[in-house]
Design a protein around this motif. Structure first.
Motif, PDB file in Angstrom:
ATOM      1  N   UNK A 151       5.230   6.496   7.051  1.00  0.00           N
ATOM      2  CA  UNK A 151       6.503   5.813   6.860  1.00  0.00           C
ATOM      3  C   UNK A 151       6.349   4.457   6.175  1.00  0.00           C
ATOM      4  N   UNK A 152       5.082   4.057   5.933  1.00  0.00           N
ATOM      5  CA  UNK A 152       4.780   2.759   5.305  1.00  0.00           C
ATOM      6  C   UNK A 152       5.448   1.612   6.064  1.00  0.00           C
ATOM      7  N   UNK A 153       5.194   1.549   7.364  1.00  0.00           N
ATOM      8  CA  UNK A 153       5.785   0.520   8.218  1.00  0.00           C
ATOM      9  C   UNK A 153       4.915  -0.738   8.163  1.00  0.00           C
ATOM     10  N   UNK A 154       5.101  -1.527   7.132  1.00  0.00           N
ATOM     11  CA  UNK A 154       4.254  -2.694   6.891  1.00  0.00           C
ATOM     12  C   UNK A 154       4.426  -3.763   7.967  1.00  0.00           C
ATOM     13  N   UNK A 155       5.479  -3.678   8.757  1.00  0.00           N
ATOM     14  CA  UNK A 155       5.694  -4.668   9.808  1.00  0.00           C
ATOM     15  C   UNK A 155       4.587  -4.635  10.857  1.00  0.00           C
ATOM     16  N   UNK A 156       3.825  -3.523  10.912  1.00  0.00           N
ATOM     17  CA  UNK A 156       2.746  -3.393  11.897  1.00  0.00           C
ATOM     18  C   UNK A 156       1.386  -3.751  11.292  1.00  0.00           C
ATOM     19  N   UNK A 157       1.389  -4.354  10.142  1.00  0.00           N
ATOM     20  CA  UNK A 157       0.142  -4.660   9.440  1.00  0.00           C
ATOM     21  C   UNK A 157      -0.828  -5.451  10.303  1.00  0.00           C
ATOM     22  N   UNK A 158      -0.350  -6.500  10.960  1.00  0.00           N
ATOM     23  CA  UNK A 158      -1.230  -7.352  11.759  1.00  0.00           C
ATOM     24  C   UNK A 158      -1.793  -6.604  12.957  1.00  0.00           C
ATOM     25  N   UNK A 159      -0.960  -5.785  13.617  1.00  0.00           N
ATOM     26  CA  UNK A 159      -1.445  -5.024  14.763  1.00  0.00           C
ATOM     27  C   UNK A 159      -2.498  -4.013  14.340  1.00  0.00           C
ATOM     28  N   UNK A 160      -2.281  -3.379  13.199  1.00  0.00           N
ATOM     29  CA  UNK A 160      -3.256  -2.419  12.693  1.00  0.00           C
ATOM     30  C   UNK A 160      -4.568  -3.131  12.357  1.00  0.00           C
ATOM     31  N   UNK A 161      -4.478  -4.309  11.773  1.00  0.00           N
ATOM     32  CA  UNK A 161      -5.661  -5.093  11.439  1.00  0.00           C
ATOM     33  C   UNK A 161      -6.472  -5.414  12.695  1.00  0.00           C
ATOM     34  N   UNK A 162      -5.781  -5.759  13.767  1.00  0.00           N
ATOM     35  CA  UNK A 162      -6.468  -6.079  15.023  1.00  0.00           C
ATOM     36  C   UNK A 162      -7.153  -4.838  15.612  1.00  0.00           C
ATOM     37  N   UNK A 174      -1.314 -10.904  -2.038  1.00  0.00           N
ATOM     38  CA  UNK A 174      -1.334 -10.116  -0.810  1.00  0.00           C
ATOM     39  C   UNK A 174      -2.390  -9.029  -0.853  1.00  0.00           C
ATOM     40  N   UNK A 175      -2.538  -8.402  -2.011  1.00  0.00           N
ATOM     41  CA  UNK A 175      -3.543  -7.351  -2.146  1.00  0.00           C
ATOM     42  C   UNK A 175      -4.954  -7.925  -2.054  1.00  0.00           C
ATOM     43  N   UNK A 176      -5.149  -9.117  -2.616  1.00  0.00           N
ATOM     44  CA  UNK A 176      -6.464  -9.762  -2.543  1.00  0.00           C
ATOM     45  C   UNK A 176      -6.826 -10.124  -1.106  1.00  0.00           C
ATOM     46  N   UNK A 177      -5.832 -10.494  -0.303  1.00  0.00           N
ATOM     47  CA  UNK A 177      -6.097 -10.820   1.106  1.00  0.00           C
ATOM     48  C   UNK A 177      -6.579  -9.586   1.862  1.00  0.00           C
ATOM     49  N   UNK A 178      -5.971  -8.445   1.578  1.00  0.00           N
ATOM     50  CA  UNK A 178      -6.411  -7.204   2.214  1.00  0.00           C
ATOM     51  C   UNK A 178      -7.833  -6.875   1.775  1.00  0.00           C
ATOM     52  N   UNK A 179      -8.105  -6.999   0.480  1.00  0.00           N
ATOM     53  CA  UNK A 179      -9.442  -6.699  -0.039  1.00  0.00           C
ATOM     54  C   UNK A 179     -10.491  -7.619   0.579  1.00  0.00           C
ATOM     55  N   UNK A 195     -18.315   2.415   6.306  1.00  0.00           N
ATOM     56  CA  UNK A 195     -17.975   3.462   5.341  1.00  0.00           C
ATOM     57  C   UNK A 195     -16.473   3.503   5.078  1.00  0.00           C
ATOM     58  N   UNK A 196     -15.671   3.354   6.122  1.00  0.00           N
ATOM     59  CA  UNK A 196     -14.220   3.365   5.953  1.00  0.00           C
ATOM     60  C   UNK A 196     -13.769   2.205   5.068  1.00  0.00           C
ATOM     61  N   UNK A 197     -14.374   1.048   5.237  1.00  0.00           N
ATOM     62  CA  UNK A 197     -14.024  -0.109   4.413  1.00  0.00           C
ATOM     63  C   UNK A 197     -14.384   0.140   2.954  1.00  0.00           C
ATOM     64  N   UNK A 198     -15.557   0.720   2.712  1.00  0.00           N
ATOM     65  CA  UNK A 198     -15.962   1.022   1.347  1.00  0.00           C
ATOM     66  C   UNK A 198     -15.038   2.029   0.690  1.00  0.00           C
ATOM     67  N   UNK A 199     -14.680   3.075   1.420  1.00  0.00           N
ATOM     68  CA  UNK A 199     -13.758   4.076   0.882  1.00  0.00           C
ATOM     69  C   UNK A 199     -12.406   3.450   0.548  1.00  0.00           C
ATOM     70  N   UNK A 200     -11.940   2.560   1.438  1.00  0.00           N
ATOM     71  CA  UNK A 200     -10.647   1.913   1.218  1.00  0.00           C
ATOM     72  C   UNK A 200     -10.682   1.015  -0.024  1.00  0.00           C
ATOM     73  N   UNK A 222      -4.777   0.247   7.523  1.00  0.00           N
ATOM     74  CA  UNK A 222      -4.624  -1.140   7.080  1.00  0.00           C
ATOM     75  C   UNK A 222      -4.651  -1.217   5.556  1.00  0.00           C
ATOM     76  N   UNK A 223      -5.556  -0.485   4.933  1.00  0.00           N
ATOM     77  CA  UNK A 223      -5.635  -0.478   3.471  1.00  0.00           C
ATOM     78  C   UNK A 223      -4.414   0.192   2.851  1.00  0.00           C
ATOM     79  N   UNK A 224      -3.939   1.255   3.478  1.00  0.00           N
ATOM     80  CA  UNK A 224      -2.764   1.959   2.942  1.00  0.00           C
ATOM     81  C   UNK A 224      -1.509   1.095   2.993  1.00  0.00           C
ATOM     82  N   UNK A 225      -1.480   0.133   3.915  1.00  0.00           N
ATOM     83  CA  UNK A 225      -0.318  -0.757   4.028  1.00  0.00           C
ATOM     84  C   UNK A 225      -0.420  -1.952   3.089  1.00  0.00           C
ATOM     85  N   UNK A 226      -1.461  -1.985   2.264  1.00  0.00           N
ATOM     86  CA  UNK A 226      -1.644  -3.115   1.347  1.00  0.00           C
ATOM     87  C   UNK A 226      -0.453  -3.236   0.399  1.00  0.00           C
ATOM     88  N   UNK A 227      -0.115  -4.449   0.010  1.00  0.00           N
ATOM     89  CA  UNK A 227       0.999  -4.642  -0.924  1.00  0.00           C
ATOM     90  C   UNK A 227       0.735  -3.928  -2.252  1.00  0.00           C
TER      91      UNK A 227
END
Length: 313
Positions: free
Chosen positions: A200-211, A241-246, A262-267, A229-234
């Motif tokens: 659903x691309x619920x970006x409002x949960x970005x911070x919770x997903x990051x945690x 915003x995209x650079x902050x996620x990266x 590995x998940x971080x590299x794939x993202x 977390x990567x899929x919710x990137x701007x």
């Protein structure tokens, strides 16, 4: 035949009344479930009603009731869908708001989950209030997981109108958000919530997903959180915003847990994050683990837009 060769394949067809009788009164659970599977091959008003009776039967094994409910849903006809919604209202709705123990006495949580999953089909105006009620009020894990999966399926990218309706529903969003707070040993509840958030691309949960992606959570669960977390990137238009996620994902390349790394590299590779190339190239050249070096080389190629190396024979 001592050589165990197949001499002939026989297919036995039983009359519908015989199968219905076997489903209701067969000598064993296996024979009853076998009858349910046989009845799935031909839909009729008689068969639909017989299956519904089994689903309603409080004395039948819950596994048989689930199989009957799945058979009804498999037809996907207007009549079977209407009957499935009626069964949901009869069996699931009375359990909402009750404790897990009291709800289980009225209807097994796995059967509630099956009926919840079955009603997650168009029309959305019929499914949405029922999914919403399960997300908000069901005390069981399985039904809420099924409701979140239903939201993810109905609100996927292939259904933009339904997705808009889902994302505009505050109760749906709140119910999915509540699931992020439920910690279980296998993290199935949170994983289902992440799948719905991603769909659903619920970006409002970005911070919770990051945690949830941080070290300290279940190791096999963290890759799912990192990918979400990567899929919710701007979008690419939001370079900052995209650079902050990266930047956060680049830090995870040095995570002590291999799955998270590995998940971080794939993202980063999926994002085509060129700012990660310095660190990824370093891993590809000097990491102690050969498989990690190979994966990092693949990430770098994907970021640069180069063809992937052929798989080893």
């Amino acid at each position: 035949d001592p050589m165990l060769h197949v001499l002939k394949v026989l297919e036995v067809s039983h009359a519908t009344p015989l199968l219905i009788e076997q489903m209701k009164n067969g000598p064993t659970s296996a024979t009853r479930r076998q009858a349910v599977r046989a009845l799935k091959s031909s839909e009729s008003a008689e068969v639909r009603e017989a299956l519904a009776q089994v689903v309603r039967d409080q004395n039948a094994r819950w596994t048989l009731r689930i199989e009957a409910a799945e058979a009804l849903a498999a037809w996907a006809s207007p009549e079977s869908r209407a009957l499935t919604r009626a069964l949901f209202d009869e069996l699931v709705t009375p359990t909402l708001g009750k404790s897990a123990q009291d709800a289980a006495k009225l209807c097994h949580p796995q059967l509630r989950a099956t009926l919840t999953e079955s009603i997650a089909v168009a029309p959305i105006d019929q499914a949405l209030p029922r999914l919403q009620s399960v997300l908000q009020q069901d005390a069981g894990y399985a039904p809420r997981i099924a409701a979140a999966a239903g939201c993810a399926r109905m609100g996927g990218v292939d259904f933009p109108e339904q997705r808009t309706v889902m994302t505009q529903n505050a109760e749906i969003r709140a119910g999915i958000g509540k699931m992020l707070q439920v910690s279980t040993p296998n993290e199935r509840v949170r994983s289902a919530a992440l799948d719905a958030i991603k769909a659903l691309n619920l970006v409002e949960f970005n911070q919770q997903v990051k945690e949830l992606a941080a070290i300290g959570h279940v190791e096999r669960f963290r890759p799912t959180a990192i990918a979400t977390f990567a899929d919710l990137a701007p979008p690419a238009s939001d370079a900052i915003g995209r650079a902050q996620v990266a930047t956060h994902l680049i830090a995870l390349l040095d995570d002590p847990e291999p799955r998270a790394k590995e998940a971080a590299g794939n993202a980063l590779a999926s994002m085509r994050a060129t700012e990660a190339l310095i660190r990824i190239d370093s891993i590809a050249k000097s990491d102690r683990d050969e498989s990690t070096r190979e994966r990092a080389a693949g990430w770098a190629k994907k970021i640069r837009g180069e063809p992937a190396a052929p798989a080893k024979p």
